[in-house]
Design an enzyme around this catalytic site. Structure first.
Site, short mmCIF file in Angstrom:
data_model
loop_
_atom_site.label_atom_id
_atom_site.label_comp_id
_atom_site.label_asym_id
_atom_site.label_seq_id
_atom_site.Cartn_x
_atom_site.Cartn_y
_atom_site.Cartn_z
NE ARG A 297 67.01 42.03 -50.15
CZ ARG A 297 68.16 42.47 -49.65
NH1 ARG A 297 68.39 43.76 -49.56
NH2 ARG A 297 69.07 41.62 -49.22
CG ASP B 85 71.20 43.01 -39.30
OD1 ASP B 85 71.72 43.88 -40.02
OD2 ASP B 85 70.17 42.38 -39.63
CD GLN C 189 74.63 38.22 -45.37
OE1 GLN C 189 74.26 38.98 -46.24
NE2 GLN C 189 75.91 37.99 -45.15
CG HIS D 234 69.15 37.86 -45.44
ND1 HIS D 234 69.14 37.50 -46.78
CD2 HIS D 234 69.95 38.97 -45.37
CE1 HIS D 234 69.88 38.35 -47.47
NE2 HIS D 234 70.38 39.24 -46.64
NE ARG E 212 74.11 36.97 -49.79
CZ ARG E 212 73.22 37.98 -49.78
NH1 ARG E 212 73.39 39.00 -48.96
NH2 ARG E 212 72.14 37.97 -50.54
CB CYS F 180 74.31 40.58 -43.03
SG CYS F 180 73.13 41.79 -42.40
N1 NVA Z 1 68.04 42.88 -41.04
C1 NVA Z 1 68.39 43.71 -42.17
C2 NVA Z 1 69.30 42.96 -43.09
C3 NVA Z 1 69.76 43.76 -44.29
C4 NVA Z 1 70.62 42.97 -45.22
C5 NVA Z 1 67.13 44.14 -42.89
O1 NVA Z 1 66.20 43.33 -43.02
O2 NVA Z 1 67.05 45.30 -43.31
N1 CP Z 2 73.52 41.82 -46.66
C1 CP Z 2 72.68 42.12 -47.65
O1 CP Z 2 71.74 41.37 -47.96
O2 CP Z 2 72.97 43.27 -48.29
P1 CP Z 2 72.07 44.06 -49.34
O3 CP Z 2 70.88 44.59 -48.59
O4 CP Z 2 72.96 45.14 -49.86
O5 CP Z 2 71.64 43.11 -50.43
#
Ligand code: NVA
Ligand code: CP
Length: 306
Positions: free
Chosen positions: A104, A220, A134, A131, A288, A260
């Protein structure tokens, strides 16, 4: 032998996605029946988190354990990445010691550079651009509740962010329609949409119109990780982009709501919708675990039956 990575949803074709969805169903049923299934016995997953996480961390760690393997959790701060070791060097070292890597991070190019130098499969656990894990879970959750997503309409309300662009890839790959409505300044970047995407995508200035007749309404956070400096401005700009009961009433009567997570009640979604009968957010989060188990098994062993 070429190594199979999952850096974007499109790294797998439609047939491979269909395989993953049916395998997810089997693995989920086995999990619920307490069936021990250890095809990845002694395999090691390295997880690299440059951003925070709850679901991704827990689902990958629990998932690899349930498949018989184990995991190591790394962050920038506690590795030499934090002292400037090049990603290409880190990739060559880590991938000689483990069987699978989940990352990540920020720019998609970071994960691409890692993958280029990795001997083992690399999975995108979220970047600024995509992502894919997800969206695997989201599409699986839709199929689980409504059988097929083909020909359906998904309404994306809010920021055209990493989730949105992964939905766009899914629409083209799995043949469904995507409606999008974002505030001015947060909409689609034309450079990220190809002519082949166009038949699957319709933009709406009014979020209510984007939701009208949709089979799935999803949104989101207004401020994704990495954009925190813009939070106050975004709260103002996104004020008219909340998924609430009035918006859900315009969607198809059988419409589902997904997010998500983490969610901000009273911002991108009302409490009533998030906790309401159309919301499948907890199944979505649980899935997930199951889709990623199918994915890890597939990347390391190919198609698997038992
Ligand atoms: N769009 C959000 C998703 C978090 C799971 C982010 O990138 O922070
Ligand atoms: N939806 C998602 O990826 O959650 P986290 O940021 O908690 O991993």
């Amino acid at each position: 032998m070429t190594v199979k990575h999952f850096l974007q949803l499109t790294d797998l074709d439609r047939d491979e996605h269909q395989y993953l969805f049916q395998r997810t169903r089997q693995l989920k049923a086995m999990f619920k029946d307490y069936v021990i299934h250890h095809p990845l016995k002694d395999r090691m997953l390295a997880m690299v988190f440059e951003k925070q996480s709850t679901r991704t961390r827990v689902s990958f760690e629990a998932g690899i354990h349930q498949l018989g393997g184990s995991s190591i959790n790394l962050t920038r701060g506690d590795t030499q990445l934090g002292r400037g070791e090049p990603i290409e060097d880190v990739a060559r070292v880590i991938s000689r010691m483990v069987d699978l890597v989940m990352i990540r991070t920020y720019d998609q190019t970071i994960i691409e550079r890692f993958a280029e130098y990795s001997r083992v499969p690399v999975i995108n656990g979220l970047t600024n651009e995509y992502h894919p894990c997800q969206i695997l879970a989201d599409v699986y959750t839709y199929i689980e509740h409504r059988e097929s997503i083909q020909g359906r309409t998904v309404a994306w309300i809010g920021d055209a962010n990493n989730m949105f662009y992964t939905w766009l890839q899914a629409a083209r790959l799995l043949d469904f329609k995507l409606h999008v409505s974002a505030p001015e300044g947060y909409g689609i970047d034309p450079a990220r949409v190809s002519p082949e995407d166009a038949p699957y995508l319709t933009s709406f200035a009014d979020p209510m119109e984007a939701a009208r007749g949709a089979h799935l309404v999803t949104t989101d956070v207004w401020t994704s990780m990495g954009f925190e400096a813009e939070t106050d401005e975004r709260k103002k700009d996104f004020a008219d982009f909340q998924v609430d009961e009035e918006m859900m009433a315009l969607a198809d009567p059988q419409a589902l709501f997904m997010h998500c997570l983490p969610a901000h009640r009273g911002e991108e979604v009302s409490e009533g919708v998030l906790e309401g009968p159309q919301s499948v957010v907890w199944d979505e989060a649980e899935n997930r675990l199951h889709v990623q188990k199918a994915l890890m098994e597939y990347l390391l062993l190919g198609r698997h039956q038992d």
